[in-house]
Design a protein around this motif. Structure first.
Motif, PDB file in Angstrom:
ATOM      1  N   GLN A   2      29.277  18.216  80.044  1.00 37.08           N
ATOM      2  CA  GLN A   2      28.143  18.875  79.048  1.00 37.08           C
ATOM      3  C   GLN A   2      27.394  18.532  77.608  1.00 37.08           C
ATOM      4  OE1 GLN A   2      30.774  22.926  79.927  1.00 37.08           O
ATOM      5  NE2 GLN A   2      28.878  23.390  80.069  1.00 37.08           N
ATOM      6  N   SER A   3      26.120  18.548  77.202  1.00 35.12           N
ATOM      7  CA  SER A   3      25.726  17.955  75.951  1.00 35.12           C
ATOM      8  C   SER A   3      24.528  18.834  75.811  1.00 35.12           C
ATOM      9  CB  SER A   3      25.287  16.741  76.211  1.00 35.12           C
ATOM     10  OG  SER A   3      23.979  17.013  77.151  1.00 35.12           O
ATOM     11  N   ALA A   4      24.751  19.092  74.097  1.00 37.33           N
ATOM     12  CA  ALA A   4      23.036  20.438  74.151  1.00 37.33           C
ATOM     13  C   ALA A   4      23.126  20.227  72.700  1.00 37.33           C
ATOM     14  CB  ALA A   4      23.409  21.554  73.855  1.00 37.33           C
ATOM     15  N   LEU A   5      21.392  19.839  72.614  1.00 37.55           N
ATOM     16  CA  LEU A   5      21.048  20.066  71.210  1.00 37.55           C
ATOM     17  C   LEU A   5      19.835  21.299  70.842  1.00 37.55           C
ATOM     18  CD1 LEU A   5      20.209  17.107  68.930  1.00 37.55           C
ATOM     19  CD2 LEU A   5      18.580  16.979  70.934  1.00 37.55           C
ATOM     20  N   ALA A   6      20.292  21.212  69.274  1.00 39.79           N
ATOM     21  CA  ALA A   6      19.708  22.481  69.343  1.00 39.79           C
ATOM     22  C   ALA A   6      19.289  22.007  67.732  1.00 39.79           C
ATOM     23  CB  ALA A   6      20.627  23.896  69.764  1.00 39.79           C
TER      24      ALA A   6
ATOM     25  N   GLY B 234      19.022  29.233  67.014  1.00 41.54           N
ATOM     26  CA  GLY B 234      18.011  28.166  67.222  1.00 41.54           C
ATOM     27  C   GLY B 234      17.095  28.106  69.083  1.00 41.54           C
ATOM     28  N   PRO B 235      16.643  27.848  68.486  1.00 40.49           N
ATOM     29  CA  PRO B 235      16.233  27.164  70.596  1.00 40.49           C
ATOM     30  C   PRO B 235      16.736  25.603  70.649  1.00 40.49           C
ATOM     31  CG  PRO B 235      14.765  26.368  69.512  1.00 40.49           C
ATOM     32  CD  PRO B 235      14.982  27.368  68.489  1.00 40.49           C
ATOM     33  N   GLY B 236      17.321  24.973  71.626  1.00 39.85           N
ATOM     34  CA  GLY B 236      17.352  23.860  71.920  1.00 39.85           C
ATOM     35  C   GLY B 236      17.559  23.722  73.745  1.00 39.85           C
ATOM     36  N   TYR B 237      18.372  22.620  73.465  1.00 39.33           N
ATOM     37  CA  TYR B 237      18.251  21.681  74.973  1.00 39.33           C
ATOM     38  C   TYR B 237      19.521  21.503  75.540  1.00 39.33           C
ATOM     39  CZ  TYR B 237      16.150  19.579  78.929  1.00 39.33           C
ATOM     40  OH  TYR B 237      16.121  18.925  80.004  1.00 39.33           O
TER      41      TYR B 237
ATOM     42  N   TYR C 272      28.434  15.363  92.409  1.00 38.81           N
ATOM     43  CA  TYR C 272      27.623  15.647  91.056  1.00 38.81           C
ATOM     44  C   TYR C 272      25.476  16.211  91.235  1.00 38.81           C
ATOM     45  CZ  TYR C 272      32.248  15.058  89.261  1.00 38.81           C
ATOM     46  OH  TYR C 272      33.572  14.736  88.296  1.00 38.81           O
ATOM     47  N   ASP C 273      25.700  17.090  90.217  1.00 44.14           N
ATOM     48  CA  ASP C 273      24.755  18.143  90.225  1.00 44.14           C
ATOM     49  C   ASP C 273      23.928  18.202  89.016  1.00 44.14           C
ATOM     50  OD1 ASP C 273      22.044  19.557  91.142  1.00 44.14           O
ATOM     51  OD2 ASP C 273      23.407  21.164  90.481  1.00 44.14           O
ATOM     52  N   ILE C 274      22.839  17.845  88.356  1.00 40.41           N
ATOM     53  CA  ILE C 274      22.690  17.349  87.338  1.00 40.41           C
ATOM     54  C   ILE C 274      22.004  19.068  87.043  1.00 40.41           C
ATOM     55  CG2 ILE C 274      20.378  16.630  85.655  1.00 40.41           C
ATOM     56  CD1 ILE C 274      20.983  14.394  87.032  1.00 40.41           C
ATOM     57  N   LEU C 275      22.248  19.358  85.644  1.00 33.53           N
ATOM     58  CA  LEU C 275      21.886  21.003  85.195  1.00 33.53           C
ATOM     59  C   LEU C 275      20.820  20.703  83.665  1.00 33.53           C
ATOM     60  CD1 LEU C 275      21.409  23.756  85.631  1.00 33.53           C
ATOM     61  CD2 LEU C 275      24.126  23.938  84.517  1.00 33.53           C
ATOM     62  N   LYS C 276      19.649  20.903  83.520  1.00 32.78           N
ATOM     63  CA  LYS C 276      18.848  20.587  82.807  1.00 32.78           C
ATOM     64  C   LYS C 276      18.498  22.419  81.941  1.00 32.78           C
ATOM     65  CE  LYS C 276      16.325  17.358  84.272  1.00 32.78           C
ATOM     66  NZ  LYS C 276      15.807  16.409  83.822  1.00 32.78           N
ATOM     67  N   GLU C 277      18.220  22.534  81.063  1.00 31.48           N
ATOM     68  CA  GLU C 277      17.611  23.951  80.820  1.00 31.48           C
ATOM     69  C   GLU C 277      17.227  23.525  79.453  1.00 31.48           C
ATOM     70  OE1 GLU C 277      19.926  27.039  81.786  1.00 31.48           O
ATOM     71  OE2 GLU C 277      21.743  26.241  81.371  1.00 31.48           O
ATOM     72  N   VAL C 278      16.262  24.851  78.785  1.00 32.76           N
ATOM     73  CA  VAL C 278      16.562  25.330  77.857  1.00 32.76           C
ATOM     74  C   VAL C 278      16.955  26.488  77.572  1.00 32.76           C
ATOM     75  CG1 VAL C 278      14.363  26.241  76.090  1.00 32.76           C
ATOM     76  CG2 VAL C 278      14.258  24.403  77.906  1.00 32.76           C
TER      77      VAL C 278
ATOM     78  N   GLU D 179      25.480  29.351  73.022  1.00 27.41           N
ATOM     79  CA  GLU D 179      24.131  28.713  73.907  1.00 27.41           C
ATOM     80  C   GLU D 179      23.911  29.447  75.087  1.00 27.41           C
ATOM     81  OE1 GLU D 179      25.985  24.927  74.471  1.00 27.41           O
ATOM     82  OE2 GLU D 179      26.690  24.255  72.545  1.00 27.41           O
ATOM     83  N   ALA D 180      23.155  29.901  75.392  1.00 22.47           N
ATOM     84  CA  ALA D 180      22.958  30.977  76.750  1.00 22.47           C
ATOM     85  C   ALA D 180      21.147  30.454  77.216  1.00 22.47           C
ATOM     86  CB  ALA D 180      22.442  32.317  75.918  1.00 22.47           C
ATOM     87  N   GLY D 181      21.271  30.115  78.512  1.00 15.81           N
ATOM     88  CA  GLY D 181      20.144  29.417  79.522  1.00 15.81           C
ATOM     89  C   GLY D 181      19.959  30.967  80.906  1.00 15.81           C
ATOM     90  N   GLN D 182      18.833  30.031  82.146  1.00 15.35           N
ATOM     91  CA  GLN D 182      18.838  30.836  82.469  1.00 15.35           C
ATOM     92  C   GLN D 182      20.213  30.940  83.515  1.00 15.35           C
ATOM     93  OE1 GLN D 182      14.903  29.700  83.691  1.00 15.35           O
ATOM     94  NE2 GLN D 182      13.834  31.035  82.797  1.00 15.35           N
ATOM     95  N   GLU D 183      21.015  29.797  83.905  1.00 12.88           N
ATOM     96  CA  GLU D 183      21.770  29.258  84.867  1.00 12.88           C
ATOM     97  C   GLU D 183      23.206  29.469  84.122  1.00 12.88           C
ATOM     98  OE1 GLU D 183      21.284  26.685  87.379  1.00 12.88           O
ATOM     99  OE2 GLU D 183      19.425  25.634  87.172  1.00 12.88           O
ATOM    100  N   SER D 184      22.866  29.043  82.641  1.00 13.66           N
ATOM    101  CA  SER D 184      24.234  28.924  82.578  1.00 13.66           C
ATOM    102  C   SER D 184      24.672  29.985  80.706  1.00 13.66           C
ATOM    103  CB  SER D 184      25.281  26.944  82.152  1.00 13.66           C
ATOM    104  OG  SER D 184      23.934  26.678  81.383  1.00 13.66           O
ATOM    105  N   ASN D 185      25.907  30.092  80.650  1.00  8.38           N
ATOM    106  CA  ASN D 185      26.262  30.582  79.004  1.00  8.38           C
ATOM    107  C   ASN D 185      27.299  30.186  78.567  1.00  8.38           C
ATOM    108  OD1 ASN D 185      24.025  32.602  78.673  1.00  8.38           O
ATOM    109  ND2 ASN D 185      24.655  33.295  80.577  1.00  8.38           N
ATOM    110  N   ARG D 186      27.411  29.603  77.714  1.00  4.14           N
ATOM    111  CA  ARG D 186      28.894  29.061  77.000  1.00  4.14           C
ATOM    112  C   ARG D 186      28.852  29.851  75.825  1.00  4.14           C
ATOM    113  NH1 ARG D 186      28.855  22.748  76.485  1.00  4.14           N
ATOM    114  NH2 ARG D 186      30.861  23.760  75.966  1.00  4.14           N
ATOM    115  N   SER D 187      30.458  30.389  75.166  1.00  7.49           N
ATOM    116  CA  SER D 187      30.611  30.771  74.423  1.00  7.49           C
ATOM    117  C   SER D 187      31.736  30.565  73.897  1.00  7.49           C
ATOM    118  CB  SER D 187      30.473  32.788  73.865  1.00  7.49           C
ATOM    119  OG  SER D 187      29.144  33.279  74.804  1.00  7.49           O
ATOM    120  N   ARG D 188      32.085  30.815  73.124  1.00  5.73           N
ATOM    121  CA  ARG D 188      33.246  30.694  72.447  1.00  5.73           C
ATOM    122  C   ARG D 188      33.467  31.204  70.679  1.00  5.73           C
ATOM    123  NH1 ARG D 188      36.981  25.490  72.228  1.00  5.73           N
ATOM    124  NH2 ARG D 188      38.408  25.064  70.275  1.00  5.73           N
TER     125      ARG D 188
END
Length: 270
Positions: free
Chosen positions: A140-144, A164-167, A183-189, A214-223
């Protein structure tokens, strides 16, 4: 008669030598303030690097080995305030002479804050990469990017936040009815937000609470990471931490919430 230059030099010498105590005290005070300010500036503008290491080995009815290591760095300059981090976690169990790996995780992240003219106001860029073998993703990777600031910053405590927003870009596991893995590729804002609270009981004991999501339409990650550290010597500290990680983007039957409690040693390189 003495020359004018010699006379002036003599007068200046006498004024310094026979100066009243109040003048001497004022000079000492100014010198002390100058040295204090210089020391503070050197502390505020510099780089520090710390390493964290913890290992647990259990033998007997259960043979288990757990290893955790991390490197963290904070870099302060006139215009930038940067944070870098890296973590490795590994756990294996020995069952009937077979080695079963139950945890294997690599996490890298960096946040660069550009200081604006307004006090404690910044613009940030954040990037992360995670490779966890047991969370249902290949990686998993992210840029914001967005806004960062201190709600307050005092000598013993500070609260810092960013939003702020990210990808995000990830590859998640897909297992079909015949148990074939792909493996399925998941890309989202996404929208990323973080909160970092630090409190110093004294120069040898510190508390930290860090939250991120990091909240998106298909996934949410929190720590969430809660930690207390106490210095054993000047450059070596013991750290107790409790981490909660939430990840609901997987398509498999993995648990969304995982927790980790650890005791480790932290060495301050510089």
């Amino acid at each position: 008669m003495l020359p004018i230059k010699t006379t002036v030099t003599f007068i200046v010498f006498c004024s310094l030598f026979f100066a009243p105590p109040s003048v001497s005290a004022s000079n000492d005070l100014l010198k002390m303030l100058y040295l204090k300010e210089k020391k503070k500036k050197e502390k505020d503008e510099g780089i520090n690097l710390s390493g964290e290491f913890g290992v647990l080995a259990a033998n007997g009815n259960t043979n288990t080995t757990t290893f955790k290591a991390a490197l963290r760095s904070e870099h302060e300059t006139t215009h930038w305030s940067n944070n870098y981090g890296g973590e490795i976690t590994y756990k294996q169990n020995e069952v009937e002479n077979d080695i079963i790996v139950s945890a294997q995780r690599l996490f890298l992240n960096a946040q660069l804050d550009y200081k604006l003219p307004a006090k404690n106001k910044r613009l940030f860029v954040y990037a992360e990469y995670e490779d966890d073998r047991f969370n249902g993703f290949r990686y998993q990777s992210a840029l914001a990017t967005g806004w960062s600031a201190h709600a307050w910053k005092e000598e013993n405590s500070q609260l810092r936040y960013s939003i702020g927003p990210g990808y995000s870009y990830s590859e998640r596991e897909v297992v079909d009815a015949e148990n074939h893995k792909s493996y399925d590729i998941l890309k989202e804002v996404i929208v990323r937000a973080s909160l970092d609270y630090r409190f110093s009981f004294n120069k040898n004991a510190k508390f930290r609470q860090f939250l991120s999501t990091e909240a998106g339409q298909e996934s949410n990650r929190s720590r969430s990471e809660t930690s207390i550290s106490a210095n054993l010597v000047e450059t070596l500290a013991m750290k107790l931490s409790f981490v909660m990680s939430y990840n609901d983007g997987t398509l498999q039957q993995n648990e969304d919430l995982s927790t980790e409690t650890s005791i480790s040693l932290v060495y301050q390189f510089f």
